[in-house]
Design an enzyme around this catalytic site. Structure first.
Site, PDB file in Angstrom:
ATOM      1  N   ASN A  65       0.874  -1.173   0.000  1.00  0.00           N
ATOM      2  CA  ASN A  65       0.000   0.000   0.000  1.00  0.00           C
ATOM      3  C   ASN A  65       0.909   1.220   0.000  1.00  0.00           C
ATOM      4  O   ASN A  65       1.466   1.581   1.034  1.00  0.00           O
ATOM      5  CB  ASN A  65      -0.884  -0.033   1.261  1.00  0.00           C
ATOM      6  CG  ASN A  65      -1.723   1.219   1.426  1.00  0.00           C
ATOM      7  OD1 ASN A  65      -1.786   2.060   0.535  1.00  0.00           O
ATOM      8  ND2 ASN A  65      -2.358   1.347   2.587  1.00  0.00           N
ATOM      9  N   TRP A  66       1.072   1.801  -1.179  1.00  0.00           N
ATOM     10  CA  TRP A  66       2.015   2.928  -1.292  1.00  0.00           C
ATOM     11  C   TRP A  66       1.500   4.183  -0.590  1.00  0.00           C
ATOM     12  O   TRP A  66       2.259   5.120  -0.371  1.00  0.00           O
ATOM     13  CB  TRP A  66       2.258   3.268  -2.768  1.00  0.00           C
ATOM     14  CG  TRP A  66       3.045   2.247  -3.538  1.00  0.00           C
ATOM     15  CD1 TRP A  66       3.513   1.034  -3.079  1.00  0.00           C
ATOM     16  CD2 TRP A  66       3.459   2.339  -4.908  1.00  0.00           C
ATOM     17  NE1 TRP A  66       4.187   0.379  -4.084  1.00  0.00           N
ATOM     18  CE2 TRP A  66       4.173   1.153  -5.212  1.00  0.00           C
ATOM     19  CE3 TRP A  66       3.289   3.305  -5.899  1.00  0.00           C
ATOM     20  CZ2 TRP A  66       4.719   0.918  -6.489  1.00  0.00           C
ATOM     21  CZ3 TRP A  66       3.843   3.076  -7.156  1.00  0.00           C
ATOM     22  CH2 TRP A  66       4.549   1.893  -7.440  1.00  0.00           C
ATOM     23  N   LYS A  67       0.234   4.233  -0.275  1.00  0.00           N
ATOM     24  CA  LYS A  67      -0.364   5.462   0.292  1.00  0.00           C
ATOM     25  C   LYS A  67      -0.054   6.660  -0.612  1.00  0.00           C
ATOM     26  O   LYS A  67       0.027   6.495  -1.826  1.00  0.00           O
ATOM     27  CB  LYS A  67       0.093   5.662   1.745  1.00  0.00           C
ATOM     28  CG  LYS A  67      -0.149   4.389   2.575  1.00  0.00           C
ATOM     29  CD  LYS A  67      -0.049   4.588   4.047  1.00  0.00           C
ATOM     30  CE  LYS A  67      -0.282   3.255   4.751  1.00  0.00           C
ATOM     31  NZ  LYS A  67      -0.302   3.377   6.195  1.00  0.00           N
TER      32      LYS A  67
ATOM     33  N   HIS B  55      -9.662   1.448   4.510  1.00  0.00           N
ATOM     34  CA  HIS B  55      -8.426   1.640   5.264  1.00  0.00           C
ATOM     35  C   HIS B  55      -8.700   2.582   6.440  1.00  0.00           C
ATOM     36  O   HIS B  55      -9.474   3.535   6.312  1.00  0.00           O
ATOM     37  CB  HIS B  55      -7.334   2.205   4.362  1.00  0.00           C
ATOM     38  CG  HIS B  55      -5.991   2.150   5.015  1.00  0.00           C
ATOM     39  ND1 HIS B  55      -5.595   3.074   5.953  1.00  0.00           N
ATOM     40  CD2 HIS B  55      -4.982   1.259   4.910  1.00  0.00           C
ATOM     41  CE1 HIS B  55      -4.389   2.753   6.384  1.00  0.00           C
ATOM     42  NE2 HIS B  55      -3.992   1.645   5.775  1.00  0.00           N
TER      43      HIS B  55
ATOM     44  N   GLU C  14      -7.099   4.936   7.609  1.00  0.00           N
ATOM     45  CA  GLU C  14      -6.841   6.358   7.315  1.00  0.00           C
ATOM     46  C   GLU C  14      -8.031   6.982   6.589  1.00  0.00           C
ATOM     47  O   GLU C  14      -8.341   8.156   6.789  1.00  0.00           O
ATOM     48  CB  GLU C  14      -5.534   6.488   6.507  1.00  0.00           C
ATOM     49  CG  GLU C  14      -4.323   6.209   7.400  1.00  0.00           C
ATOM     50  CD  GLU C  14      -3.110   5.624   6.699  1.00  0.00           C
ATOM     51  OE1 GLU C  14      -3.010   5.691   5.460  1.00  0.00           O
ATOM     52  OE2 GLU C  14      -2.240   5.079   7.417  1.00  0.00           O
TER      53      GLU C  14
ATOM     54  N   GLU D 297      -5.965  -4.701  10.363  1.00  0.00           N
ATOM     55  CA  GLU D 297      -4.923  -3.711  10.620  1.00  0.00           C
ATOM     56  C   GLU D 297      -5.248  -2.974  11.916  1.00  0.00           C
ATOM     57  O   GLU D 297      -6.017  -2.000  11.906  1.00  0.00           O
ATOM     58  CB  GLU D 297      -4.844  -2.706   9.471  1.00  0.00           C
ATOM     59  CG  GLU D 297      -4.509  -3.335   8.130  1.00  0.00           C
ATOM     60  CD  GLU D 297      -3.883  -2.330   7.164  1.00  0.00           C
ATOM     61  OE1 GLU D 297      -2.769  -2.587   6.724  1.00  0.00           O
ATOM     62  OE2 GLU D 297      -4.495  -1.291   6.907  1.00  0.00           O
TER      63      GLU D 297
ATOM     64  N   GLY E 195       2.076   2.240  10.861  1.00  0.00           N
ATOM     65  CA  GLY E 195       3.079   3.298  10.716  1.00  0.00           C
ATOM     66  C   GLY E 195       3.721   3.705  12.030  1.00  0.00           C
ATOM     67  O   GLY E 195       4.389   4.729  12.108  1.00  0.00           O
TER      68      GLY E 195
ATOM     69  N   SER F 274       2.911  -2.072  10.491  1.00  0.00           N
ATOM     70  CA  SER F 274       4.340  -2.191  10.772  1.00  0.00           C
ATOM     71  C   SER F 274       4.903  -3.588  10.513  1.00  0.00           C
ATOM     72  O   SER F 274       5.828  -4.022  11.210  1.00  0.00           O
ATOM     73  CB  SER F 274       4.641  -1.737  12.211  1.00  0.00           C
ATOM     74  OG  SER F 274       4.255  -0.384  12.373  1.00  0.00           O
TER      75      SER F 274
ATOM     76  N   GLY G 168       2.591  -1.137   4.284  1.00  0.00           N
ATOM     77  CA  GLY G 168       2.690   0.272   3.931  1.00  0.00           C
ATOM     78  C   GLY G 168       4.135   0.679   3.704  1.00  0.00           C
ATOM     79  O   GLY G 168       4.704   0.468   2.632  1.00  0.00           O
ATOM     80  N   GLY G 169       4.760   1.245   4.722  1.00  0.00           N
ATOM     81  CA  GLY G 169       6.108   1.792   4.608  1.00  0.00           C
ATOM     82  C   GLY G 169       7.107   0.847   3.946  1.00  0.00           C
ATOM     83  O   GLY G 169       7.896   1.266   3.092  1.00  0.00           O
TER      84      GLY G 169
HETATM   85  P1  PGA Z   1       2.476   0.263   7.674  1.00  0.00           P
HETATM   86  O1  PGA Z   1       1.049   0.486   6.979  1.00  0.00           O
HETATM   87  O2  PGA Z   1       3.011  -1.056   7.123  1.00  0.00           O
HETATM   88  O3  PGA Z   1       3.311   1.435   7.218  1.00  0.00           O
HETATM   89  O4  PGA Z   1       2.258   0.218   9.136  1.00  0.00           O
HETATM   90  C1  PGA Z   1       0.187  -0.577   6.744  1.00  0.00           C
HETATM   91  C2  PGA Z   1      -1.104  -0.052   6.158  1.00  0.00           C
HETATM   92  O5  PGA Z   1      -1.578   0.995   6.624  1.00  0.00           O
HETATM   93  O6  PGA Z   1      -1.687  -0.655   5.244  1.00  0.00           O
END
Ligand code: PGA
Length: 249
Positions: A9-11, A94, A96, A166, A172, A212, A233-234
Site C-alpha cells: 500500500n504505497w499510500k 483503510h 486512514e 490492521e 506506521g 508495521s 505500507g512503509g
Molecule cells: P504500515 O502500513 O506497514 O506502514 O504500518 C500498513 C497499512 O496501513 O496498510
C-alpha cells in the site's frame, strides 16, 4: 484453498516516474524467482495506467474508490474507472480513510458493492484503535465493521473479498501486533465469517495482517495458521524492504 497474498500500500507516496521505476524494479527482481504468494501493489490513482504496463506477474490495485457509479462527483474516481486501467484490486475501508475522510461502515458497504460489480477484488480493512484494544473491545469493534459493511453480500460475492486486519495502533508506528495477537484476531474473524457464511467460505477467505509488518517480523506473522499474508505500507516503498516480506512465504 485460500491464497497467500503480500500487498503493498504505497499510500500518498511517489511521483509518477518514481512509481513507474519502483514497479519496474520490483517486477524485474521477481522475474525468475519462485514466489509462494500472490504479490499486489496498490498505488495512487495517477500511477495505475502507467504501472499496469510495467508489470506482468504482480497484481495491481487502487487504494480507494468512489461510493457512486459516475457523474458529478468532483475529485472522485469510480470503480469502473479503476478497472479500466487494468487494476484488479482496490483497498476499501483503510483506517486512514475511516479516520480522516469520515468513511463509515455504510459508505464502505456501497464501495464494496461497486468494486465487485466492476470485477475488482476488495481488500477490505478492519481494525480497532488503541483505546478500544485497551478496553478489551477489539473483537466487538472488528465484528461490527465486518457485519455492517459485508454481511449483506451473497455468499458468492463474499467469497470474492480479501480481508486485512490492521490494528490502527500498529499502522506506521513501528509497534507491530504480536504474532499471538494477530493470530487471535484472525481466528476470531474467520469464526465470525463461518458463523454467517459457513466453514468452507471462511476457510477460503484470505485474511491479511497489516501494521508495521517488515522483513524482520513477516516470517513469524505469516507462520500463523490464520494469517494469509500482509498489507504492507512503509516497507512496500523500496524493493529491498518489500522483497524479503514476499519471500517470507
Ligand atoms: P504500515 O502500513 O506497514 O506502514 O504500518 C500498513 C497499512 O496501513 O496498510
Amino acid at each position: 484453498m485460500r491464497k497467500n497474498i503480500v500487498a503493498g500500500n504505497w499510500k500518498m507516496n511517489n511521483s509518477l516516474q518514481e512509481g513507474i521505476d519502483l514497479a519496474k524494479d520490483l517486477q524485474k527482481v521477481l522475474n525468475g524467482k519462485t514466489i509462494r504468494c500472490d504479490v499486489v501493489i496498490c498505488t495512487p490513482f495517477i500511477h495505475l495506467a502507467s504501472v499496469a504496463k510495467e508489470i506482468t506477474t504482480i497484481g495491481l490495485g487502487a487504494q480507494n474508490c468512489a461510493d457512486k457509479v459516475s457523474g458529478a462527483y468532483t475529485g472522485e474516481v469510480s470503480a469502473a474507472m479503476i478497472a479500466s486501467t487494468g487494476a484488479k484490486y482496490v483497498i476499501i475501508g483503510h483506517s486512514e480513510r475511516r479516520a480522516y475522510y469520515g468513511e463509515t461502515n455504510v459508505i464502505l458497504k456501497e464501495k464494496v458493492l461497486l468494486a465487485l460489480a466492476n470485477n475488482l477484488t476488495p481488500i477490505f480493512c478492519i481494525g480497532e484503535v488503541l483505546s478500544e484494544r485497551e478496553a478489551g473491545i477489539q473483537e466487538q469493534v472488528v465484528g461490527t465493521q465486518i457485519k455492517e459493511s459485508l454481511f449483506d453480500l451473497s455468499p458468492a460475492d463474499f467469497g470474492k473479498i480479501v480481508l486485512a486486519y490492521e490494528p490502527v495502533w500498529a499502522i506506521g508506528t513501528g509497534k507491530t501486533a504480536t504474532s499471538a495477537q494477530a493470530q487471535e484476531m484472525h481466528a476470531f474473524i474467520r469464526k465470525t465469517i463461518a458463523g454467517k457464511y459457513g466453514k468452507e467460505i471462511a476457510d477460503n477467505t484470505s485474511i491479511l495482517y497489516g501494521g508495521s509488518a517488515n522483513a524482520g517480523n513477516a516470517k513469524e506473522l505469516f507462520s500463523n495458521p490464520d494469517v494469509d499474508g500482509g498489507l504492507i505500507g512503509g516497507a512496500s516503498l523500496g524493493v529491498d524492504k518489500f522483497l524479503p516480506i514476499i519471500e517470507a512465504f
